[in-house]
Design a protein around this motif. Structure first.
Motif, PDB file in Angstrom:
ATOM      1  N   UNK A   1      -0.805  11.621  -0.664  1.00 12.32           N
ATOM      2  CA  UNK A   1       0.060  12.512  -0.173  1.00 12.32           C
ATOM      3  C   UNK A   1       0.381  13.988  -2.092  1.00 12.32           C
ATOM      4  N   UNK A   2       0.098  13.195  -2.891  1.00  9.27           N
ATOM      5  CA  UNK A   2       0.570  14.149  -4.176  1.00  9.27           C
ATOM      6  C   UNK A   2      -0.854  14.212  -3.945  1.00  9.27           C
TER       7      UNK A   2
ATOM      8  N   UNK B   1      -7.817   0.808  -3.916  1.00 13.64           N
ATOM      9  CA  UNK B   1      -7.440   0.503  -2.600  1.00 13.64           C
ATOM     10  C   UNK B   1      -8.092   0.801  -2.132  1.00 13.64           C
ATOM     11  N   UNK B   2      -6.703   0.509  -0.487  1.00 15.07           N
ATOM     12  CA  UNK B   2      -7.618   0.537   0.778  1.00 15.07           C
ATOM     13  C   UNK B   2      -7.765  -0.522   0.897  1.00 15.07           C
TER      14      UNK B   2
ATOM     15  N   UNK C   1      -2.405  -0.929   6.104  1.00  8.18           N
ATOM     16  CA  UNK C   1      -3.020   0.902   5.912  1.00  8.18           C
ATOM     17  C   UNK C   1      -3.494   1.874   6.901  1.00  8.18           C
ATOM     18  N   UNK C   2      -2.856   1.682   8.519  1.00  6.98           N
ATOM     19  CA  UNK C   2      -2.654   2.646   9.308  1.00  6.98           C
ATOM     20  C   UNK C   2      -2.325   2.150  10.031  1.00  6.98           C
TER      21      UNK C   2
ATOM     22  N   UNK D   1       0.602  -1.294   0.243  1.00  5.15           N
ATOM     23  CA  UNK D   1       0.119  -0.207   0.171  1.00  5.15           C
ATOM     24  C   UNK D   1       0.752   1.478   0.124  1.00  5.15           C
ATOM     25  N   UNK D   2       2.283   0.676  -0.200  1.00  6.74           N
ATOM     26  CA  UNK D   2       2.918   2.260  -0.107  1.00  6.74           C
ATOM     27  C   UNK D   2       2.837   3.089  -1.904  1.00  6.74           C
ATOM     28  N   UNK D   3       2.548   2.973  -2.439  1.00  3.64           N
ATOM     29  CA  UNK D   3       1.941   3.525  -3.720  1.00  3.64           C
ATOM     30  C   UNK D   3       0.934   3.915  -2.818  1.00  3.64           C
TER      31      UNK D   3
END
Ligand SMILES: [Zn+2]
Length: 412
Positions: free
Chosen positions: A93-94, A106-107, A325-326, A85-87
């Motif tokens: 953040x982008x 995602x998620x 995820x968190x 999930x790093x992408x």
């Protein structure tokens, strides 16, 4: 004769019999520890040893004046998963919105899909790589949850991986069934049916294969209601399996009171508990498992009420909550630092939280989590000036020696 004798060490025992208002670590200075058959056969000041070291043990190790502590206990992790999930982290953040990420698959659902896709062997391999990093950071006991499969076959696959990790790596494993983690897409708008599926189909099979040590759920307005969790807890009670619960992380939905009523081993997160909930935890003897990694990573602002836990003597545990995820963390010492800086816990409290209280939350307190005669010799040697250093550094502090079940284990 003992198998091994460690001399020239200082020990932070985390032994409740030695912890006092003046010494929150339960220290023994200029100490020695004897080990026989994987258990601690003797612990105390070197000057109290009953004989000369060479007459007491086959093998003698010098700790060169360093500090020995119990192995660390990570009592809340979701470390068994596939995917990356790093992408998604970078996209957020982008400027890509969470809704857009979710729309693209995602998620949490992306982790569920990735975990379902891999074979049991592949899942073992990616999980073992993370667990080796945890071991290098000092973890000797590890709770591992299912909850990214959400089908009979894939939940069992995760739980079998937990058992395989415990059988093949130098770490004690407690496996937790977390089928009530999220609603799988196949059960969209049919939450009650999914809970029935967990109770009547998945749970009996997991019990039959002896794959679970406790049962967990996610009680929250975005997950499962207290009524649904209670159905699961009733099933757990019938099977005589202890329960724990993710509760009061994002709102107060009543999960903590429910879990206390069922004598939960731990309730976890707890940012939104109120004093009445805390009193219930105190009466039930339930551990408050705090997870500052998730608090930090999703930039929560409401702190768990540390002063209320202190006031009512509720034991506070800490864990990495390792999940994609968190809380992408494998370092319990990093988590200790976060608990000090973010939650204002004391260094001594964080030390107990990742040792004896973590063990209590896994019902392993009579085996590991503190150093005393009869306990398993799960120990770490640290090149530190005092135990405060464990929570002082922002991660990056690793043990220089590791002893697991009495055996000197190469530090990875
Ligand atoms: Zn969790």
């Amino acid at each position: 004769m003992w198998d091994t004798l460690w001399t020239d060490i200082h020990v932070a025992t985390a032994d409740p019999a030695l912890i006092s208002d003046q010494d929150g670590y339960g220290c023994i200075h200029h100490a020695a520890i004897g080990i026989e058959n994987g258990r601690i056969s003797w612990i105390g000041a070197t000057s109290d040893l009953p004989d000369a070291p060479q007459n007491l043990a086959h093998k003698i190790h010098s700790g060169n004046g360093l500090w020995m502590t119990p192995g660390l206990v990570d009592a809340h992790t979701h470390v068994i998963y596939a995917g990356d999930r790093s992408l998604e982290f970078a996209e957020r953040l982008n400027g890509v919105s969470y809704a857009e990420i979710a729309r693209k698959g995602g998620g949490i659902i992306s982790t569920v899909n990735a975990t379902r896709t891999v074979s049991e062997d592949e899942l073992f391999d990616v999980t073992a790589r993370r667990v080796r990093r945890m071991i290098a950071e000092g973890t000797t006991t590890l709770e591992m949850k299912s909850g990214y499969g959400l089908t009979l076959q894939d939940e069992l696959k995760q739980l079998r991986v937990a058992r395989a990790i415990g059988a093949s790596l130098p770490v004690r494993v407690h496996a937790t069934f977390l089928g009530a983690h999220a609603l799988p897409p196949e059960f969209k708008d049919r939450q009650d049916d999914y809970v029935s599926h967990l109770i009547t189909d998945i749970l009996p099979q997991a019990v039959e294969e002896k794959l679970i040590d406790s049962i967990d759920g996610f009680c929250e307005n975005i997950a499962f209601t207290p009524d649904q969790i209670e159905r699961l807890f009733i099933a757990a009670k019938d099977l005589k399996i202890p329960v724990r619960l993710h509760s009061e992380q994002l709102s107060n939905s009543g999960g903590t009171k429910l879990a206390a009523r069922y004598g939960a081993l731990s309730t976890d997160h707890l940012e939104y508990v109120v004093e009445d909930d805390v009193i219930d935890l105190a009466h039930a003897g339930t551990v408050a498992m705090l997870l500052p990694g998730a608090f930090y990573f999703i930039r929560e602002t409401r702190m768990p009420p540390i002063d209320l836990f202190r006031k009512h003597n509720v034991p506070m545990g800490l864990a990495t909550d390792c999940n994609p995820g968190t809380s992408p963390s494998v370092s319990l010492t990093g988590i200790m630092n976060m608990a000090c800086t973010l939650f204002r816990m004391t260094p001594e409290e964080t030390f107990s939280a990742v040792t004896r209280i973590g063990a209590q939350a896994l019902r392993l307190q009579n085996i590991t989590g503190h150093l005393a005669t009869g306990q398993a010799a799960d120990m770490l040697l640290w090149d530190i000036a005092s135990p405060h250093e464990l929570s002082y550094w922002i991660g990056g502090r690793r043990p220089v020696q590791r002893i697991f079940d009495g055996k000197l284990d190469p530090v990875i």
